[in-house]
Enzyme design. Structure first.
Site, PDB file in Angstrom:
ATOM      1  N   HIS B 223       0.801  -1.216   0.000  1.00  0.00           N
ATOM      2  CA  HIS B 223       0.000   0.000   0.000  1.00  0.00           C
ATOM      3  C   HIS B 223       0.843   1.279   0.000  1.00  0.00           C
ATOM      4  O   HIS B 223       0.616   2.155  -0.825  1.00  0.00           O
ATOM      5  CB  HIS B 223      -1.062   0.034   1.093  1.00  0.00           C
ATOM      6  CG  HIS B 223      -2.022   1.136   0.794  1.00  0.00           C
ATOM      7  ND1 HIS B 223      -2.967   1.039  -0.197  1.00  0.00           N
ATOM      8  CD2 HIS B 223      -2.106   2.403   1.252  1.00  0.00           C
ATOM      9  CE1 HIS B 223      -3.596   2.184  -0.323  1.00  0.00           C
ATOM     10  NE2 HIS B 223      -3.101   3.033   0.543  1.00  0.00           N
ATOM     11  N   TYR B 227       1.730   5.115  -2.525  1.00  0.00           N
ATOM     12  CA  TYR B 227       2.071   6.509  -2.181  1.00  0.00           C
ATOM     13  C   TYR B 227       3.469   6.878  -2.635  1.00  0.00           C
ATOM     14  O   TYR B 227       3.741   8.038  -2.918  1.00  0.00           O
ATOM     15  CB  TYR B 227       1.852   6.759  -0.682  1.00  0.00           C
ATOM     16  CG  TYR B 227       0.375   6.790  -0.426  1.00  0.00           C
ATOM     17  CD1 TYR B 227      -0.360   7.926  -0.740  1.00  0.00           C
ATOM     18  CD2 TYR B 227      -0.306   5.663   0.015  1.00  0.00           C
ATOM     19  CE1 TYR B 227      -1.727   7.948  -0.598  1.00  0.00           C
ATOM     20  CE2 TYR B 227      -1.676   5.678   0.160  1.00  0.00           C
ATOM     21  CZ  TYR B 227      -2.378   6.823  -0.146  1.00  0.00           C
ATOM     22  OH  TYR B 227      -3.732   6.851  -0.026  1.00  0.00           O
ATOM     23  N   HIS B 374      -9.519   0.397 -10.711  1.00  0.00           N
ATOM     24  CA  HIS B 374      -9.147   1.433  -9.743  1.00  0.00           C
ATOM     25  C   HIS B 374      -7.686   1.845  -9.899  1.00  0.00           C
ATOM     26  O   HIS B 374      -7.364   3.024 -10.018  1.00  0.00           O
ATOM     27  CB  HIS B 374      -9.416   0.927  -8.321  1.00  0.00           C
ATOM     28  CG  HIS B 374      -8.761   1.745  -7.256  1.00  0.00           C
ATOM     29  ND1 HIS B 374      -9.196   3.012  -6.920  1.00  0.00           N
ATOM     30  CD2 HIS B 374      -7.693   1.506  -6.464  1.00  0.00           C
ATOM     31  CE1 HIS B 374      -8.420   3.506  -5.969  1.00  0.00           C
ATOM     32  NE2 HIS B 374      -7.495   2.614  -5.681  1.00  0.00           N
ATOM     33  N   PHE B 375      -6.785   0.848  -9.928  1.00  0.00           N
ATOM     34  CA  PHE B 375      -5.382   1.294  -9.959  1.00  0.00           C
ATOM     35  C   PHE B 375      -4.918   1.686 -11.364  1.00  0.00           C
ATOM     36  O   PHE B 375      -3.856   2.263 -11.511  1.00  0.00           O
ATOM     37  CB  PHE B 375      -4.432   0.326  -9.247  1.00  0.00           C
ATOM     38  CG  PHE B 375      -4.293  -1.040  -9.798  1.00  0.00           C
ATOM     39  CD1 PHE B 375      -3.630  -1.275 -10.983  1.00  0.00           C
ATOM     40  CD2 PHE B 375      -4.787  -2.134  -9.082  1.00  0.00           C
ATOM     41  CE1 PHE B 375      -3.494  -2.550 -11.472  1.00  0.00           C
ATOM     42  CE2 PHE B 375      -4.650  -3.417  -9.572  1.00  0.00           C
ATOM     43  CZ  PHE B 375      -4.005  -3.627 -10.773  1.00  0.00           C
ATOM     44  N   HIS B 376      -5.762   1.411 -12.368  1.00  0.00           N
ATOM     45  CA  HIS B 376      -5.454   2.014 -13.670  1.00  0.00           C
ATOM     46  C   HIS B 376      -5.887   3.476 -13.704  1.00  0.00           C
ATOM     47  O   HIS B 376      -5.447   4.222 -14.580  1.00  0.00           O
ATOM     48  CB  HIS B 376      -6.069   1.209 -14.815  1.00  0.00           C
ATOM     49  CG  HIS B 376      -5.226   0.024 -15.181  1.00  0.00           C
ATOM     50  ND1 HIS B 376      -5.282  -1.164 -14.505  1.00  0.00           N
ATOM     51  CD2 HIS B 376      -4.247  -0.133 -16.117  1.00  0.00           C
ATOM     52  CE1 HIS B 376      -4.399  -2.012 -15.018  1.00  0.00           C
ATOM     53  NE2 HIS B 376      -3.748  -1.404 -15.994  1.00  0.00           N
ATOM     54  N   ARG B 439     -10.464 -10.459 -11.203  1.00  0.00           N
ATOM     55  CA  ARG B 439      -9.195  -9.950 -11.703  1.00  0.00           C
ATOM     56  C   ARG B 439      -8.224 -11.123 -11.805  1.00  0.00           C
ATOM     57  O   ARG B 439      -8.564 -12.236 -11.397  1.00  0.00           O
ATOM     58  CB  ARG B 439      -8.639  -8.858 -10.772  1.00  0.00           C
ATOM     59  CG  ARG B 439      -8.243  -9.366  -9.415  1.00  0.00           C
ATOM     60  CD  ARG B 439      -7.870  -8.270  -8.432  1.00  0.00           C
ATOM     61  NE  ARG B 439      -6.561  -7.696  -8.684  1.00  0.00           N
ATOM     62  CZ  ARG B 439      -5.815  -7.087  -7.740  1.00  0.00           C
ATOM     63  NH1 ARG B 439      -6.270  -6.983  -6.494  1.00  0.00           N
ATOM     64  NH2 ARG B 439      -4.660  -6.563  -8.028  1.00  0.00           N
ATOM     65  N   ARG B 440      -7.042 -10.894 -12.326  1.00  0.00           N
ATOM     66  CA  ARG B 440      -5.959 -11.897 -12.392  1.00  0.00           C
ATOM     67  C   ARG B 440      -6.386 -13.183 -13.103  1.00  0.00           C
ATOM     68  O   ARG B 440      -5.911 -14.260 -12.759  1.00  0.00           O
ATOM     69  CB  ARG B 440      -5.490 -12.292 -10.993  1.00  0.00           C
ATOM     70  CG  ARG B 440      -4.973 -11.167 -10.128  1.00  0.00           C
ATOM     71  CD  ARG B 440      -4.522 -11.741  -8.796  1.00  0.00           C
ATOM     72  NE  ARG B 440      -3.857 -10.792  -7.961  1.00  0.00           N
ATOM     73  CZ  ARG B 440      -4.274 -10.443  -6.743  1.00  0.00           C
ATOM     74  NH1 ARG B 440      -5.371 -10.968  -6.236  1.00  0.00           N
ATOM     75  NH2 ARG B 440      -3.582  -9.585  -6.025  1.00  0.00           N
TER      76      ARG B 440
END
Lengths: 49, 549
Positions: B223, B227, B374-376, B439-440
């Site tokens: 996580h 950041y 989301h993380f894209h 996912r995956r």
């Protein structure tokens, strides 16, 4: 002889804050969007219980 | 800037550029892997020559999530500290090169084992999937190299502080130091699982592994890693964008405060990636969810600061009305336009993040392709578009060239192409995720299950979006190659913003490292000690390695 009063001394210097109304509305919109998304998925969660 | 140099020294520029070249090579290869993934996932395409979908997935994740980011960030930060705290000493530069070569050799080893199909363990590489030991050893070199570069930056900062007692350090240098402290603390977790668990297990010295400990150490790292990607984008937003638009920074103190809050709150939060994980007491998950929500504060501070910077600038140019200031922004300048679009995408990205981190809502989206969507948005749009925007002035600054109008126009088109591609791909991923698409996973209709058939149109939309994004990658590679090798010679500014006159003076307390690192360590100990002891004391027998590909 007339004494001239210094009128400036009676005024207090006020620091002027920059006008940021647009910023206020923008962050309020942002907050609303965050809450709206969260609540939408929360109701999806409740519906699937 | 006081006591700063205006131009990055040519020797420091070479070091920064070496990192940036590797980053963009990773973008080319990782982007190609991403294109193949979305095509396979559409169900209309099969990989030739028996290449596994999971090999491609691991290539994509490792090259873009770990290599592109880490190399670009370290290169950018070396340039930023050289620009704002003065030319690097020979010693610092030497260790910067040592770090660079270790990272590059490590990347090559890791990529080799992925590409020969010995390490299809996904980007989250935790047990019980087991890669060849070479994969883990390569990654170790990448992390150790990044630590060396981090310490080189700390040494440069310490030298500046010694030469300027009682002064506040330059903002970009301060921010680089915070980011490397964050990276150092969090990467201890991944180093621990790799060195003490995964390498001995993959070499056959131990037969079984504690899966929960391995996953927990990964997410202790995973996580804050987000950041570590995001803070350099924030550096550009806070300290560079105001200069590009011709305005001033809203507040230096607010920027430093938000970075310190990220340092404190972004690490003890890994459990929100493990909310459905058995073996962790819900009370500890709850604590870490609360800490996760604390990270919202500096994120919203950043949003406020950005809006305020833009509004102050627009009003200084005579803008009226509630949103008249938006019209005054330099929309035709790719150095501004690309990061600004990145900021806009951070709004849905942040909203999705709040959903992911909430315990009940996480059950709706856990391990679905929503998370990939989301993380894209966070990494592959917000962070990456900001990095592209920075590359448009950083590369010509370092190579002694200037960006032509034609290239600027192409960069604007690139940003639009990227946005369209991402709207298709990420929205489709979010909606398919809400319908349960995992996912995956490679394409499957799961025996024509009605639920799985619902996902197919979204998967085709992902392929359309992913293909458009690949065109975006080709465009950015054309621009970067032009800026590095072919653009006309000349001087390009490394923009560094000044603080607005109304802003308060920055207090020195932000550089009380004992205090801030102390608080961060205490929070980590509170959040992790008891559950970690529990995972070891009450562990099941452990798992053998699996190679499912």
């Amino acid at each position: 002889m007339k004494t001239q009063l210094n009128t400036n001394t009676s005024k207090t210097k006020v620091e002027k804050e920059p006008p940021l109304k647009g910023t206020l509305v923008s962050v309020l919109f942002l907050g609303f969007f965050l809450i709206f998304t969260w609540v939408s998925v929360y109701f999806l969660f409740l519906n699937r219980l | 800037m006081m006591n700063g140099t205006w131009k990055v020294d040519a020797r420091d520029g070479k070091l920064a550029m070496a990192h940036i070249y590797v980053a963009f090579v990773a973008l080319a290869l990782g982007g190609l892997a991403g294109l193949l993934q979305v095509l396979v996932r559409s169900g209309k395409f099969e990989l030739p020559a028996g290449i596994s979908y999971y090999t491609i997935l691991t290539t994509h994740g490792v090259l873009l999530g770990l290599v592109l980011t880490t190399f670009f960030i370290i290169g950018f930060q070396f340039a930023a500290v050289s620009r704002t705290a003065g030319t690097l000493s020979d010693r610092v530069r030497f260790w910067g090169w040592v770090g660079f070569w270790l990272m590059t050799i490590g990347t090559a080893i890791t990529a080799f084992y992925i590409l020969i199909g010995e390490a299809s363990v996904l980007y989250t590489f935790y047990a019980p999937l087991q890669a060849h030991a070479g994969f883990y050893i390569g990654l170790t070199l990448v992390v150790v190299g990044s630590w060396i570069s981090g310490f080189a930056m700390f040494a440069h900062y310490a030298k500046w502080k010694k030469a300027h007692p009682g002064q506040v350090s330059p903002l970009l240098t301060f921010m680089s130091v915070v980011n490397m402290v964050l990276w150092l603390i969090c990467s201890l977790g991944v180093a621990a699982t790799v060195l003490f668990q995964l390498i001995p297990w993959s070499l056959g010295y131990v037969d079984r592994i504690n899966v929960l400990v391995s996953r927990t150490l990964f997410w202790y790292f995973g996580h804050p890693l987000v950041y570590f990607w995001l803070l350099p984008a924030y550096m550009i937003w806070y300290a560079i964008i105001p200069k590009i638009i011709g305005g001033k920074m809203f507040s230096d103190s607010l920027a430093r405060m938000s970075f310190i809050l990220f340092l404190i709150f972004s690490i003890p939060v890994g459990f929100h990636h493990q909310l459905v994980e058995p073996g962790i007491d819900p009370a500890w998950k709850y604590l870490q969810v609360v800490l996760t929500f604390m990270v919202v504060i500096p994120s919203l501070m950043t949003a406020f600061s950005m809006f305020a910077t833009f509004e102050m600038y627009g009003r200084s140019k005579g803008a009226t009305g509630l949103f008249g200031w938006l019209r005054k922004l330099p929309w035709g300048d790719a150095r501004f336009f690309a990061p600004f679009i990145g900021m806009l995408f951070f709004i849905p990205a942040g909203a999705g993040g709040l959903v992911n981190a909430s315990h009940q809502l996480n059950q709706v989206v856990h391990n679905t392709i929503w998370v990939t969507g989301h993380f894209h948005l966070t990494l592959a749009t917000t962070v990456v578009l900001t990095f592209f925007g920075a590359a448009y002035w950083l590369i010509p600054h370092l190579t002694g060239r200037v960006m032509t109008k034609a290239m600027n126009r192409l960069a604007i088109i690139q940003t639009i192409v990227w946005s369209i591609g991402m709207i298709f791909m990420s929205s489709a991923m979010h909606f398919a995720g809400l319908l349960g698409a995992p996912r995956r996973s490679a394409f499957s209709t799961y025996g024509d299950a009605p639920q799985a058939l619902e996902w197919v149109p979204y998967q085709i939309a992902q392929a359309v979006g992913g293909t458009i994004l690949f065109i975006g990658i080709i465009l950015v590679l054309i621009i970067v190659t032009n800026l590095a090798f072919f653009a006309p010679k000349g001087e390009t500014e490394f923009p560094v913003a000044e603080v607005a006159e109304q802003a308060e003076r920055t207090p020195l307390v932000f550089e009380n490292w004992t205090l801030w690192i102390g608080i961060a360590v205490v929070l980590i100990l509170i959040a992790y000690t008891v559950p970690f002891i529990d995972m070891i004391q009450n562990a099941p027998p452990g798992s053998k390695g699996f190679k499912l590909w």
